[in-house]
Every structure is written in structure tokens, then in C-alpha cells.
Design an enzyme around this catalytic site. Structure first.
Site, PDB file in Angstrom:
ATOM      1  N   GLN A   1     -25.810  -9.414  14.487  1.00  0.00           N
ATOM      2  CA  GLN A   1     -27.238  -9.627  14.208  1.00  0.00           C
ATOM      3  C   GLN A   1     -27.801  -8.583  13.250  1.00  0.00           C
ATOM      4  O   GLN A   1     -28.991  -8.612  12.945  1.00  0.00           O
ATOM      5  CB  GLN A   1     -28.042  -9.582  15.522  1.00  0.00           C
ATOM      6  CG  GLN A   1     -27.698 -10.683  16.495  1.00  0.00           C
ATOM      7  CD  GLN A   1     -28.093 -12.077  15.998  1.00  0.00           C
ATOM      8  OE1 GLN A   1     -28.870 -12.229  15.047  1.00  0.00           O
ATOM      9  NE2 GLN A   1     -27.530 -13.103  16.614  1.00  0.00           N
TER      10      GLN A   1
ATOM     11  N   LYS B   1     -23.917 -16.214  10.420  1.00  0.00           N
ATOM     12  CA  LYS B   1     -25.246 -15.660  10.713  1.00  0.00           C
ATOM     13  C   LYS B   1     -25.829 -15.014   9.457  1.00  0.00           C
ATOM     14  O   LYS B   1     -26.969 -14.570   9.459  1.00  0.00           O
ATOM     15  CB  LYS B   1     -25.160 -14.621  11.820  1.00  0.00           C
ATOM     16  CG  LYS B   1     -24.566 -15.205  13.100  1.00  0.00           C
ATOM     17  CD  LYS B   1     -25.116 -14.574  14.320  1.00  0.00           C
ATOM     18  CE  LYS B   1     -24.278 -14.909  15.516  1.00  0.00           C
ATOM     19  NZ  LYS B   1     -24.897 -15.951  16.339  1.00  0.00           N
TER      20      LYS B   1
ATOM     21  N   ASP C   1     -20.839  -4.133  17.281  1.00  0.00           N
ATOM     22  CA  ASP C   1     -21.005  -5.570  17.096  1.00  0.00           C
ATOM     23  C   ASP C   1     -22.199  -5.755  16.163  1.00  0.00           C
ATOM     24  O   ASP C   1     -23.345  -5.571  16.570  1.00  0.00           O
ATOM     25  CB  ASP C   1     -21.244  -6.217  18.475  1.00  0.00           C
ATOM     26  CG  ASP C   1     -21.752  -7.652  18.381  1.00  0.00           C
ATOM     27  OD1 ASP C   1     -22.032  -8.134  17.265  1.00  0.00           O
ATOM     28  OD2 ASP C   1     -21.878  -8.285  19.438  1.00  0.00           O
TER      29      ASP C   1
ATOM     30  N   CYS D   1     -26.567 -16.354  25.623  1.00  0.00           N
ATOM     31  CA  CYS D   1     -25.260 -15.699  25.838  1.00  0.00           C
ATOM     32  C   CYS D   1     -25.447 -14.232  26.192  1.00  0.00           C
ATOM     33  O   CYS D   1     -24.668 -13.369  25.775  1.00  0.00           O
ATOM     34  CB  CYS D   1     -24.345 -15.826  24.624  1.00  0.00           C
ATOM     35  SG  CYS D   1     -23.870 -17.499  24.278  1.00  0.00           S
TER      36      CYS D   1
HETATM   37  N1  PMP Z   1     -22.729 -10.645  19.110  1.00  0.00           N
HETATM   38  C1  PMP Z   1     -24.016 -10.935  18.913  1.00  0.00           C
HETATM   39  C2  PMP Z   1     -25.041  -9.852  19.022  1.00  0.00           C
HETATM   40  C3  PMP Z   1     -24.376 -12.253  18.623  1.00  0.00           C
HETATM   41  O1  PMP Z   1     -25.657 -12.554  18.429  1.00  0.00           O
HETATM   42  C4  PMP Z   1     -23.372 -13.251  18.544  1.00  0.00           C
HETATM   43  C5  PMP Z   1     -23.714 -14.701  18.252  1.00  0.00           C
HETATM   44  N2  PMP Z   1     -24.842 -15.169  18.923  1.00  0.00           N
HETATM   45  C6  PMP Z   1     -22.046 -12.877  18.744  1.00  0.00           C
HETATM   46  C7  PMP Z   1     -21.768 -11.562  19.014  1.00  0.00           C
HETATM   47  C8  PMP Z   1     -20.934 -13.862  18.645  1.00  0.00           C
HETATM   48  O2  PMP Z   1     -20.791 -14.319  17.340  1.00  0.00           O
HETATM   49  P1  PMP Z   1     -19.861 -15.572  17.016  1.00  0.00           P
HETATM   50  O3  PMP Z   1     -20.296 -16.670  17.950  1.00  0.00           O
HETATM   51  O4  PMP Z   1     -20.159 -15.872  15.582  1.00  0.00           O
HETATM   52  O5  PMP Z   1     -18.449 -15.153  17.247  1.00  0.00           O
END
Ligand code: PMP
Length: 422
Positions: free
Chosen positions: A218, A241, A215, A379
């Protein structure tokens, strides 16, 4: 960043700090005021601001190339298709994928993880099998795996964190076994800033032939990512992002893996032939892009990649490292502040608590000062549980942020201490 400033900075004529003033002029949001005060936007891990070139690219597409992709013979449709596919090529080069066929446009990281969980992992899981993640994952790299585990009678295993917010690598290695069918880990934690040793994690997974998803939500805005050098099987990231539009992102997948995966959703665009008896699916990436895609978003995403490459990820990383070191020292010097997440390798995220002031109050008071930070669980509720806090305040920095903005954060924290004591 203006073209001249980029050229000057790249040949080293401008110190990095001066180039940042030029960069800020590329971002209309840097001119904004809140409550009559200049905006200090320190919430980049949630979403980033957009340079004018991204906004213009998207507007330009709507003004001059608005048509559906892949279906039309008319001029606008050809133009739209070329713009969409050129964006795919840019994104592929940005992460050094071997080919643009390895880039699936998705809604974002969340969508990408769900795609891999639903289409790739589901078919490989039997009851008793396991999926390994880490203790610092965002909910979007937890819940899709839980759903598929529940469905298949499989088990989610979690490598725990230490007190600093680093993954316990001995435990991570121990969790990998013949039962492990998938590994999914963050490159960089949004809640703590921890940079995971993904190179080693990929190596450990591959020693046992276990596929691994990274993932990268970030990571891509802050450091150069090379999916071939990493050797990962899947890499997920979001445009918004990385200074691009919302509602679009990318899943990198090794072509042989994508080619063997069943569709994720059915509909137009993802087929070769359809009859009521039998449907043949298109090759990837089209197989995973059912329906009209976010064409304007993809074009803006391509423009964001152009912008980042013009500045240079190496320079961005060096600048942000320096700013993080400054901000860390400044925050540590504020009485009552406790940093949550002090990993050995960190990206520009500062999560903290101050005395026993509720994070929501911290965010609200800073907002009155024009300083935008994030408060809550980010989250990542399991991370909060690990550190024994309900929530943190989080400042997350980008290359357009400055020491002066960090100073304004510290002044705001001093006001909070005055109001709440301590
Ligand atoms: N993984 C990480 C580490 C994140 O920081 C985020 C967004 N805060 C996500 C996944 C999810 O990304 P998105 O909301 O753009 O789908």
C-alpha cells in the site's frame, strides 16, 4: 496523462487539480458507467485501475514479442527477454535498488512474503525463536509467518495498536530480543491507512542484527520508496495496486541475502546444471523464478512504473494528502460516521462505520449510486477485533480521484441515513 499535460504540470503551469482531469483521460475505466451513473472508483487499496499505456504495453508484447524468455536464440525470444529484463531494471530504479539483480519477479506481495518466510526465515528458526509483526498486518503478512513458526516450533509476537491505529512503538522495541529472528511490518496499513514509522522500525531491528521485511503493497502507489535509504533487507509489493497488471509483483532483497538463500520452488529457469545426482542453482534473481514467468505482466508492470514516474510520486503524495484531508473532514461531518483509524500519519484510506448499519448494506447502496467502495474485514481480521467491529466500509483514494467523487460518497451516505434512520 497526456505528455503535454505532464510537462505543463511538472513545470508548475497547471494546478494539480487541473492535471487530474488530464490524468483521468489516460484511464479508460474513468469513462465507465454503472447503473447509468458515472463510476466513482474508491476501491484503490484492493486494486487500482490501469492507464491505457499499461494496457497497450501488455497488448503490444502479445502482438509483437510473444516468445519465452532466456531460452531462445530466435528474434522474438531475444525481444521478449529484453522486454522482461528491461522491466526488471525499471522496477529496480523505481525503488532505488542497488542493482536489478535484487528484484525477483513474483506473483505479488503475498508470494513475496511466502518466499522470504519459506526460503529465508525457515532455515534460521529454531524452537523457541520468535518472529515479530504488528497488530495492523494484512493476512498475507501474518499467515506465512504462522506457517513457518508452526513448522519450526517458533513463536509469532505481535506489537499492539493504540486507539488511533498507530503501532505502540515502546512495545515494538520491547518485543525485539535475542530470540527474534525476523521482523515483518507493513509500510502502510490497507485497513486503516496508518503509515508505520518504518525507518525507526528498521533501525531498531538492525541495532540487534535482526533482518526486516517491509510489506510495501500500500506504500509504493502513493509515496516515493527508496530501499537503500530505508536500509531494509526485503521489500515486497504488487503491480496491480500501482496501476499495473494483476498476477505480478516484486520482491526486493539485498543481494548478499538472496545469494545465500535456497530456492523457493524447483523447475526450469532456476538452475545452472541438472543431473539426477545433483542440481546447481542459478544466481538470484533467476534462482527464485522457476518456470515460465508472467512475461506480459512484467512488461505491463514496467509500463506502470514509467507512468508513475512521469507524473511524479512527490506530486501524487501531495495531491492525495490534500484529498485525504478533504475527505476526512467531509466524512467526520456526516452524523453517525465513526472513522476507524486516525493515525498521526495516514495514507489515503478512510475506513468507517455509520451508525449500526451493516457494512454490506453501505456498500450495496453506494454501488447503486455508482460509488465503488470496499466492505468487510479487508483481510485484516485482527485489526477489526482491535477496534471491536466485525467489518468496516472503506474508501481508498488514488491520484485520479477528485473532490467531486468524495462529495458523491457523502451524498450516498446521506441516503443511507435516510433509509436506515439516524
Ligand atoms: N499487504 C497489504 C498491506 C495489502 O494491502 C495487500 C493487498 N490487499 C497485500 C499485502 C497482498 O497483496 P496481493 O494480494 O497483491 O498479494
Amino acid at each position: 496523462m497526456t505528455t503535454d499535460a505532464v510537462a505543463d504540470a511538472q513545470i508548475g503551469r497547471l494546478p494539480v487539480a487541473l492535471a487530474v482531469e488530464e490524468i483521468r483521460r489516460d484511464f479508460p475505466a474513468m469513462e465507465l458507467k454503472v447503473y447509468g451513473k458515472p463510476l466513482a472508483y474508491l476501491d484503490n487499496a484492493a486494486t487500482s485501475q490501469k492507464p491505457r499505456s499499461v494496457i497497450d504495453a501488455e497488448a503490444h508484447w502479445y502482438l509483437e514479442s510473444c516468445a519465452n524468455v532466456h531460452r531462445g536464440v530466435h528474434a522474438l525470444s531475444v525481444r521478449a527477454t529484453a522486454a522482461y529484463e528491461s522491466a526488471r531494471q525499471k522496477v529496480a530504479s523505481f525503488v532505488n535498488a542497488a542493482s536489478a539483480r535484487e528484484i525477483v519477479f513474483v506473483k505479488g506481495t503475498t508470494d513475496a512474503v511466502n518466499l522470504v518466510a519459506g526460503s529465508f526465515a525457515r532455515g534460521r528458526l529454531d524452537p523457541g525463536d520468535e518472529i515479530v509483526i504488528t497488530g495492523l498486518e494484512h493476512h498475507s503478512n501474518i499467515v506465512p509467518w504462522q506457517l513457518v513458526c508452526e513448522d519450526r516450533g517458533a513463536k509469532l509476537r505481535v506489537a499492539r495498536l493504540d486507539d488511533r491505529g498507530d503501532v505502540d512503538m515502546e512495545e515494538f522495541a520491547r518485543l525485539l530480543s535475542e530470540r527474534t529472528k525476523m521482523v515483518a511490518v507493513s509500510h502502510v496499513s490497507n485497513a486503516l491507512g496508518t503509515i508505520n514509522p518504518v525507518e525507526r522500525m528498521i533501525e531498531l531491528a538492525h541495532e540487534r542484527d535482526i533482518p526486516i521485511l517491509i510489506d510495501g503493497a500500500q506504500a509504493v502507489p502513493h509515496k516515493k520508496v527508496d530501499v537503500q535509504a530505508l536500509g531494509c533487507d526485503f521489500y515486497a509489493f504488487s503491480s496491480h495496486k500501482m496501476f499495473g497488471p494483476t498476477g505480478v509483483g516484486a520482491l526486493y532483497g539485498r543481494h548478499d541475502l538472496l545469494a545465500a538463500m535456497p530456492p523457493y520452488q524447483g523447475g526450469g529457469e532456476m538452475i545452472r546444471t541438472v543431473s539426477f545426482e545433483r542440481t546447481e542453482y542459478a544466481e538470484p534473481p533467476a534462482r527464485f523464478e522457476a518456470g515460465t514467468p508472467n512475461i506480459a505482466g512484467a512488461v505491463g508492470f514496467g509500463a506502470a512504473v514509467d507512468y508513475l514516474e512521469r507524473i511524479g510520486l512527490d506530486r501524487i503524495e501531495a495531491y492525495e494528502d490534500e484529498l485525504l484531508a478533504y475527505a476526512t473532514a467531509e466524512l467526520e461531518a456526516v452524523p453517525g460516521v465513526r472513522l476507524i483509524g486516525t493515525a498521526r500519519r495516514k495514507a489515503a484510506v478512510l475506513s468507517f462505520v455509520i451508525g449500526d448499519v451493516h457494512a454490506h448494506d453501505v456498500g450495496t447502496i453506494l454501488d447503486q449510486e455508482g460509488v465503488a467502495i470496499r466492505t468487510g474485514h479487508h483481510c485484516a481480521q485482527p485489526v477489526m477485533q482491535h477496534f471491536g467491529v466485525p467489518a468496516t466500509s472503506r474508501a481508498s483514494l488514488a491520484f485520479y480521484n477528485t473532490r467531486e467523487e468524495v462529495d458523491r460518497l457523502v451524498v450516498g451516505l446521506d441516503k443511507i441515513r435516510e433509509v436506515f434512520g439516524g
